[in-house]
Design an enzyme around this catalytic site. Structure first.
Site, PDB file in Angstrom:
ATOM      1  CG  HIS A   1     -21.888  -4.732 -10.036  1.00  0.00           C
ATOM      2  ND1 HIS A   1     -22.321  -3.553 -10.234  1.00  0.00           N
ATOM      3  CD2 HIS A   1     -20.388  -4.649  -9.600  1.00  0.00           C
ATOM      4  CE1 HIS A   1     -21.202  -2.753 -10.060  1.00  0.00           C
ATOM      5  NE2 HIS A   1     -20.184  -3.425  -9.730  1.00  0.00           N
TER       6      HIS A   1
ATOM      7  N   GLY B   1     -20.937  -0.277  -5.238  1.00  0.00           N
ATOM      8  CA  GLY B   1     -22.303  -0.115  -5.345  1.00  0.00           C
ATOM      9  C   GLY B   1     -22.685   0.457  -6.762  1.00  0.00           C
TER      10      GLY B   1
ATOM     11  CG  ASP C   1     -12.709  -1.980 -13.442  1.00  0.00           C
ATOM     12  OD1 ASP C   1     -12.699  -0.787 -14.097  1.00  0.00           O
ATOM     13  OD2 ASP C   1     -13.999  -2.379 -13.362  1.00  0.00           O
TER      14      ASP C   1
HETATM   15  O1  PAF Z   1     -13.950  -1.935  -9.380  1.00  0.00           O
HETATM   16  C1  PAF Z   1     -14.371  -1.517  -8.151  1.00  0.00           C
HETATM   17  O2  PAF Z   1     -15.389  -1.177  -7.981  1.00  0.00           O
HETATM   18  C2  PAF Z   1     -13.385  -1.035  -7.209  1.00  0.00           C
HETATM   19  O3  PAF Z   1     -12.146  -0.799  -7.891  1.00  0.00           O
HETATM   20  C3  PAF Z   1     -12.940  -2.090  -6.046  1.00  0.00           C
HETATM   21  C4  PAF Z   1     -12.312  -3.480  -6.651  1.00  0.00           C
HETATM   22  C5  PAF Z   1     -14.294  -2.478  -5.460  1.00  0.00           C
HETATM   23  C6  PAF Z   1     -12.091  -1.472  -5.098  1.00  0.00           C
HETATM   24  O4  PAF Z   1     -12.887  -0.403  -4.522  1.00  0.00           O
END
Ligand code: PAF
Length: 253
Positions: A37, A31, A150
């Site tokens: 995103h 979220g 990430d």
């Molecule tokens: O990168 C993220 O936001 C989280 O680590 C994920 C991949 C949704 C797992 O909770």
């Protein structure tokens, strides 16, 4: 524009999933959605017949209770952004349903996950890999999209999918940055205005020539607390704190 469906029940979501005729793209998130995103959602919606966004602040990947408590929550805005970016459904499960075993079963990687973020956040990647595996099983997605910000997480998910013969294709997406270079992150909203002004220095320093020690010294001179700044493979990785907000980034060197 698609009318967005929202699910909190995994079993209802799975019924919906099984009724879909066509390819499904998955974007797992915690979220506090931002333009990074949105770019993953738009890409999925261009490449698949259906796009599912999961919103779940996964407690098993937090080794610090305060960090979990302070994780930003922006539900209404998230739904709007997901819908506008082309998502068909949002799944936001409850702990009891996604962890019916109360986390008695977990996935552990014993090599790369112990370095960088893993060295400083014990158990973090166990939580990430476990929840991502669950989301892949639940969604039976054809493709799942993850950002390179990430990078360690992304590589671990790619290796996990290979190790467990997961048929979902894991798609790597470039880091989305603000105009001043700061990597987009849900945590950025927690920065003070002075902290926000300082934060682009992380990317700038990471991208400049010099050794990891020199880069660390530049950040520390600006009173940025560096957790790690290391080169591995062909990349330079950093985790640093500004205003007690933990920011990570990485660049190809
Ligand atoms: O990168 C993220 O936001 C989280 O680590 C994920 C991949 C949704 C797992 O909770």
């Amino acid at each position: 524009m698609n009318k967005l469906l929202t699910f909190t029940s995994i079993s209802k979501f799975m019924q919906y999933r099984n009724s879909l005729g066509g390819s499904v793209g998955l974007i797992p998130t915690m979220g506090a959605l931002h333009a990074g995103h949105a770019s993953l959602i738009s890409r999925s919606s261009a490449e698949n017949n259906f796009t599912v966004v999961t919103i779940y602040v996964n407690p098993t990947q937090f080794n610090n209770a305060d960090d979990l408590k302070k994780y930003p929550k922006t539900w209404e805005a998230d739904l709007q952004l997901a819908e506008q970016s082309g998502a068909n459904a949002v799944l936001a499960p409850m702990y009891a349903e996604i962890y019916p075993d109360d986390y008695k079963f977990k996935l552990t990687e014993n090599d790369f996950s112990k370095m960088l973020c893993g060295a400083h956040r014990p158990g973090h990647f166990d939580g990430v890999l476990t929840v991502v595996m669950k989301l892949l099983q639940i969604s039976k997605a054809d493709k799942a999209y993850f950002g390179e910000k990430d990078y360690q997480q992304l590589q671990l998910i790619i290796s996990m999918a290979k190790a467990f013969f997961v048929s979902t294709e894991i798609v790597s997406c470039p880091t989305y940055r603000e105009a001043d270079g700061l990597a987009m992150s849900s945590r950025n909203v927690r920065l003070s205005s002075a902290g926000r002004k300082k934060a682009p220095l992380i990317f700038k320093t990471l991208s400049a020539a010099g050794t990891p020690e020199q880069a660390r010294a530049v950040l520390e001179k600006e009173k940025i607390k560096v957790e790690y700044l290391e080169d591995h493979f062909d990349r330079r990785f950093v985790a640093a704190f500004i205003d007690d907000v933990r920011l990570i980034d990485n660049v190809k060197i």
